[in-house]
Design an enzyme around this catalytic site. Structure first.
Site, PDB file in Angstrom:
ATOM      1  N   CYS A 115      -3.542  -1.120   0.156  1.00 53.22           N
ATOM      2  CA  CYS A 115      -2.546  -0.823   1.196  1.00 53.22           C
ATOM      3  C   CYS A 115      -3.010  -1.266   2.586  1.00 53.22           C
ATOM      4  O   CYS A 115      -2.209  -1.312   3.521  1.00 53.22           O
ATOM      5  CB  CYS A 115      -2.209   0.662   1.214  1.00 53.22           C
ATOM      6  SG  CYS A 115      -1.537   1.232  -0.350  1.00 53.22           S
ATOM      7  N   HIS A 248       0.810   2.150   8.276  1.00 50.81           N
ATOM      8  CA  HIS A 248       1.100   2.004   6.843  1.00 50.81           C
ATOM      9  C   HIS A 248       2.063   3.122   6.442  1.00 50.81           C
ATOM     10  O   HIS A 248       1.897   4.271   6.854  1.00 50.81           O
ATOM     11  CB  HIS A 248      -0.203   2.099   6.044  1.00 50.81           C
ATOM     12  CG  HIS A 248       0.019   2.171   4.567  1.00 50.81           C
ATOM     13  ND1 HIS A 248       0.863   1.316   3.907  1.00 50.81           N
ATOM     14  CD2 HIS A 248      -0.482   3.018   3.624  1.00 50.81           C
ATOM     15  CE1 HIS A 248       0.870   1.628   2.622  1.00 50.81           C
ATOM     16  NE2 HIS A 248       0.072   2.654   2.424  1.00 50.81           N
ATOM     17  N   ASN A 278       6.407   3.524  -0.266  1.00 53.80           N
ATOM     18  CA  ASN A 278       5.113   2.909   0.017  1.00 53.80           C
ATOM     19  C   ASN A 278       5.069   1.548  -0.689  1.00 53.80           C
ATOM     20  O   ASN A 278       4.992   1.495  -1.918  1.00 53.80           O
ATOM     21  CB  ASN A 278       4.007   3.837  -0.491  1.00 53.80           C
ATOM     22  CG  ASN A 278       2.610   3.296  -0.229  1.00 53.80           C
ATOM     23  OD1 ASN A 278       2.433   2.124   0.104  1.00 53.80           O
ATOM     24  ND2 ASN A 278       1.609   4.148  -0.387  1.00 53.80           N
TER      25      ASN A 278
END
Ligand code: UT7
Length: 321
Positions: A115, A248, A278
């Site tokens: 990520c 993020h 996500n």
């Protein structure tokens, strides 16, 4: 002095939004109330079977090149951050290169920092440009995380989505990227991983995403606070000069905590976690592109990007747009 500046951005989300209620209808033992309260996620996108990360990346890249007002042939470096590449090899970046019709004088490779992959890819491209070896880089985060989700594990499968975001970063005599910081601590690798592989024609180990959500949550809050402060300090600019935080997009509660520590009201934070879920390495460039295209982020403004993912690997960038 050579700096690296953002010249254009693009993004792509596959298919129609899949809401939390759609997941319930698909038989997942969850509820819109649980997912919304714990994460802020209301919907995500899933690529159709057979659609790959490089295909999503290519569309985002074409948009970014158009926004930058350059030609594909002007790109001399392509870095794709992904944990869901089309193949074990060649790299997804070379597939994007082929899709763009670029043949020579352009390096292409993938970066794997889950990520935080886009932040790592950006830091790499920035250093190539500042060294003078490259003029115009395409930096992409692209994922089809739906392929590594265990639909029987409700604690993870409701969190992730697919998508791609891209940025053209070019050499300039004006500052763009002012500071970057990258960190990793591999001791935490069991807390967020896909602990499988292929060997001898078989899947070995577990091919699905596994996460100790609470451990990741606790670490993420602290690490993101620290790294955001670090880039502000490295850039030597006042904290009050930050116009936008682009974190993020994993969990709205982590994002709110980051904003508080930077002294930013939520109006100055770009959040797409509610509509994208996500998307791992794609989440930061997707959010950035949304806020540039809808006119929130304007030339001359100062932004902080921050990410964290498996490893753990984490990092941040302070950029004048
Ligand atoms: O991108 C990389 C970075 N990743 C992250 O930042 C993720 C960080 N972690 C998180 O965002 C949160 O830890 C989660 C959203 C993953 C989980 O939230 P939590 O508040 O830590 O919940 P939990 O794991 O402690 O689970 C609480 C309860 C459990 O039930 P019991 O044992 O209390 O009865 C779970 O079984 O919630 C249950 N649960 C669910 N219930 C409905 C877990 N998943 C679900 C679900 N729907 N999808």
């Amino acid at each position: 002095m050579i700096f690296a500046r953002i010249a254009g951005t693009g993004s792509h989300l596959p298919g129609e939004p899949v809401t939390n209620d759609d997941l319930v209808r698909r038989g997942i033992d969850t509820s819109d109330e649980w997912i919304t309260t714990r994460t802020g996620i209301r919907a995500r996108h899933f690529a159709a079977p057979g659609v790959t990360s490089s295909e999503l990346a290519l569309i985002a890249a074409q948009q970014a090149i158009e926004a930058a007002g350059c030609a594909a042939a002007d790109i001399d470096l392509i870095i794709v951050a992904t944990s869901t590449p089309d193949f074990i090899f060649p790299s997804t970046a070379t597939l994007v290169q082929a899709g763009l019709g670029i043949r020579n004088n352009c390096a292409a490779f993938d970066v794997q920092a889950v990520c935080c992959g886009f932040v790592y890819a950006l830091a790499t491209a920035e250093k190539f440009i500042r060294s003078g070896s490259n003029q115009r880089a395409l930096v992409i985060g692209a994922e089809v995380f739906s392929r590594i989700l265990d639909w029987a594990d409700r604690s993870t499968c409701v969190l992730f989505g697919d998508g791609a975001g891209a940025m053209v970063l070019e050499a300039s005599d004006k500052p763009g990227v002012r500071a970057m910081a990258l960190h990793a601590d591999g001791n935490h690798h069991p807390d967020l991983c896909v602990p499988g592989n292929v060997a001898g024609g078989q899947v070995t180990g577990d091919p699905f995403l596994r996460m100790n959500g609470q451990a990741v949550f606790k670490f993420a809050v602290k690490a993101l606070d620290e790294v955001a402060q670090e880039v502000v300090g490295l850039a030597g600019v006042p904290q009050e000069s930050i116009d936008w935080l682009i974190p993020h997009q994993a969990n709205i509660r982590i994002i709110q905590s980051s904003a508080r520590r930077l002294g930013l009201p939520m109006e100055k934070v770009v959040t797409t976690v509610d509509i994208h879920g996500n998307t791992s390495a794609a989440s930061i460039p997707l959010a950035l592109d949304c806020a540039i295209r809808d006119g929130r982020i304007r030339p001359g403004q100062r932004i902080v990007l921050e990410g964290i993912g498996g490893g753990f690997a984490w990092g941040a960038a302070l950029i004048d747009f």
